[in-house]
Write an enzyme that holds these catalytic residues in place. Structure first.
Site, mmCIF file in Angstrom:
data_model
loop_
_atom_site.group_PDB
_atom_site.id
_atom_site.type_symbol
_atom_site.label_atom_id
_atom_site.label_comp_id
_atom_site.label_asym_id
_atom_site.label_seq_id
_atom_site.Cartn_x
_atom_site.Cartn_y
_atom_site.Cartn_z
ATOM 1 N N GLU A 1 -5.196 -7.992 -1.251
ATOM 2 C CA GLU A 1 -6.065 -7.962 -0.068
ATOM 3 C C GLU A 1 -7.471 -7.640 -0.528
ATOM 4 O O GLU A 1 -7.662 -6.786 -1.395
ATOM 5 C CB GLU A 1 -5.624 -6.898 0.940
ATOM 6 N N GLU B 1 0.820 -1.216 0.000
ATOM 7 C CA GLU B 1 0.000 0.000 0.000
ATOM 8 C C GLU B 1 0.861 1.276 0.000
ATOM 9 O O GLU B 1 0.879 2.032 0.971
ATOM 10 C CB GLU B 1 -0.961 -0.009 1.190
#
Length: 659
Positions: free
Chosen positions: A391, A271
């Site tokens: 994810e 991320e």
């Protein structure tokens, strides 16, 4: 001795310009050509990729406790699970690019997993096995699971965030659930010396977990995780120090894991995010710089890393087009066939956390996921670049899985699994311990897992709701519910294993299911508050859908005083369940956090406690409530009932009244 020197030297002299350093070294193809209960036959082919050798010794470790027996074309010995095969007189010499073959008989007990790594005269070999394209490899990783909140904990130990230490039994059970790959997020910050050296003990522990997983034929994705916000985010203002530290980490990781075969993939970092930047263009450029440096370091480390699949994220691992396009351009520019793109998806935010009225997985929420996966497919996969959804889940799960109502939750996972499969996106479920119990090895919500698993191969029928409410103070009437057939056909309605009678207990008209008043009356029995019966709709394929037949009356709230740190309204829920909360001042403006919407965030601003019959307004709710101004709270329940309640705050004191 000269042979060892020759091969090792050919690896050592690789320069920065040698993008494919694997040309120096060796390659092994290991094949089980026959297997029976307790025994097997294996064939081994060793290709010399470096200078010619005269006299060779091939070594490996057994990952599953096997034992080697009689051999041909080699002398095989074994000590403490380490096998050594040495040449016979006639095959001692292996010219450059030549291959020597031998075989042996072996025994096995609980598993017969292929060795994970080989070394020729002390030099790690490129692991052989089936040749797959990046797209084929990524498809073989479907479905995947995240070992979340464990090795990625920011504390000193993998148990710092409440999960137990990883065991081989956990990985056995994860595989038994049908997962083909495991993403192992790792946060390294607490295990770095000031000069950037990774703590040897922690690195060994991560390697142990990776080795266990690979020994179970699981694909693995290993990364740098929460370092992203702990220190890498400072790159706009501390460019050189962040880049140097990142480079040193990946230099160490590439070296430590080069022995492992192609089922191990590296993900550059998690991320990507930056603080103090000049704007998105700079952030996109910095992410690209880190991705490029990661790619260069791993490729130059040679061995298996020369062709290992590498996973590159978009900025924020976002599926927005403005972040996808730069990564497409970068991957195409690197001209490397062994690259994978990754994004994350937690759905439409109001639904994912249950705020701003986002209580249902409605057309808006579904369209968000459709658009996201369409962009990913059209931008990457249609251009030959595979994608891993590293994810996915719901953000409300970070607190607990009850933030989103059960049926709405199931519809989300059913659709996301289906549409990702349709778009050829490999999915990796985010699980920080809230889904699969890591001690009991059971799913905390088996119904949720059933829908997730079913979505890997087919579609399941669902419905507009999974709740059928009947007010206790009113006669029971027929109830009609819209079915979401999702390409299936309705096959029957059951109460346990007892089939209800079509025409008498229910009717079907297209996608409209109507439960008759007579059936609901019978099923409701004495009409005690709460769930009186559970019905199951079965379809031609997929997972059945449950309907909870519920008796309720409008909830009753009581007057109370409290503080901003602890304010709990006595609530007689009377069989109903809380869905949403509106908060407004008398002038109609919005009160509480998220002051752009009247509807507050479930479990963050407010939460029901059905056991103790309380409704809590949390401290965070009061941070945005003005002193001395009355706030009207409107509690919305799943039955459709609405109840107004009034509060006022003076300093830390709070008063709540029903009128």
């Amino acid at each position: 001795m000269a042979a060892v020197t020759t091969v090792a030297a050919s690896l050592t002299v690789a320069t920065a310009n040698q993008a494919v350093a694997a040309e120096a070294g060796c390659k092994v193809t290991y094949t089980v050509s026959g297997q029976w209960e307790g025994g097997f036959k294996a064939d081994v082919a060793v290709t010399n990729l470096g200078a010619a050798v005269d006299g060779w010794k091939l070594s490996w470790e057994w990952p599953s406790g096997q034992q080697a027996g009689n051999a041909w074309n080699a002398k095989v010995t074994e000590t403490d699970g380490v096998v050594t095969a040495t040449n016979t007189g006639h095959n001692a010499k292996i010219a450059s690019q030549a291959t020597v073959k031998f075989g042996f008989m072996g025994t096995w007990d609980h598993a017969n997993t292929a060795p994970l790594a080989f070394s020729l005269n002390g030099v790690t070999c490129v692991h052989g096995g089936p040749s797959r394209t990046a797209m084929e490899h990524t498809a073989a990783m479907q479905p995947g699971w995240n070992l979340g909140n464990t090795l990625d904990a920011t504390g000193p130990d993998e148990t710092s965030w409440g999960n137990p230490r990883v065991t081989e039994a956990l990985l056995d059970n994860v595989k038994a659930q049908g997962f083909k790959s495991v993403r192992i997020p790792v946060t390294w910050s607490a295990h770095l010396a000031p000069d950037g050296t990774i703590e040897a003990e922690y690195l060994a522990r991560v390697k142990e977990v990776v080795r266990w997983a690979l020994a179970r034929d699981l694909y693995i994705m290993l990364n740098i995780h929460h370092d992203s916000w702990l220190w890498m985010s400072k790159m706009p203002t501390e460019h050189d120090s962040v880049l140097n530290r990142f480079n040193k980490m990946w230099t160490q990781l590439a070296g430590a894991f080069t022995e492992f075969g192609p089922k191990l993939t590296f993900e550059s970092w998690n991320e990507p995010q930056f603080a103090g930047s000049t704007g998105k263009p700079q952030e996109i450029a910095l992410n690209a710089e880190l991705n490029a440096s990661f790619h260069d370091i791993v490729r130059r480390s040679g061995g298996n890393n020369a062709t290992r699949l590498l996973v590159l994220p978009t900025l924020h691992t976002s599926s927005e087009q403005q972040y996808i396009d730069p990564l497409v351009e970068q991957i195409r520019g690197l001209n490397d066939p062994n690259l994978i793109a990754t994004v994350h998806s937690y759905g439409y935010w109001p639904f994912s956390v249950n705020v701003a009225g986002g209580m249902r997985y409605d057309a808006t929420a579904q369209q968000f996921d459709t658009d996201s996966f369409d962009r990913v497919h059209n931008s990457f996969i249609a251009r030959g670049i595979p994608v891993i959804l590293g994810e996915y889940g719901l953000l409300g799960f970070d607190r607990h899985t009850g933030t989103v109502e059960q049926g709405e939750k199931l519809k989300f996972f059913e659709y996301v699994g289906h549409y990702a499969r349709a778009k050829k996106i490999t999915t990796m479920l985010w699980d920080n311990g809230q889904h699969f119990d890591r001690t009991m090895f059971q799913w905390k919500d088996p119904e949720l897992y059933a829908h997730i698993k079913s979505s890997w191969t087919t579609r399941s029928g669902t419905a507009y709701t999974d709740q059928v409410f009947n007010a206790k103070q009113s006669p029971i009437s027929a109830k009609t519910i819209k079915l979401n057939l999702n390409g299936t056909s309705f096959s029957g309605l059951y109460n346990g294993n007892i089939a209800l009678t079509r025409g008498r207990d229910y009717t079907i008209d297209g996608d409209q299911l109507t439960l008759t008043a007579a059936a609901l009356t019978r099923l409701s029995g004495s009409r005690t508050y709460g769930v009186n019966a559970v019905l199951t709709a079965r379809f031609s394929q997929g997972v059945p859908w449950r309907f909870y037949v519920i008796t309720y009356d409008t909830p009753v709230l009581s007057n109370v005083t409290g503080t901003t740190d602890k304010f709990e309204i006595p609530t007689n829920f009377r069989g109903d369940q809380l869905a949403m909360l509106e908060a407004k001042y008398d002038d109609g403006t919005f009160a509480g956090p998220h002051d752009w919407t009247a509807f507050k965030e479930f479990d963050k601003a407010f939460a029901p406690n059905y056991t103790d019959r309380l409704t809590a307004l949390k401290a965070e709710f009061f941070t945005n409530v003005k002193d001395g101004q009355r706030v009207t709270l409107t509690f919305h329940y799943w039955s459709g009932a609405k109840v107004d309640y009034y509060i006022s705050k003076s300093g830390s004191a709070v008063t709540g009244t029903t009128a």
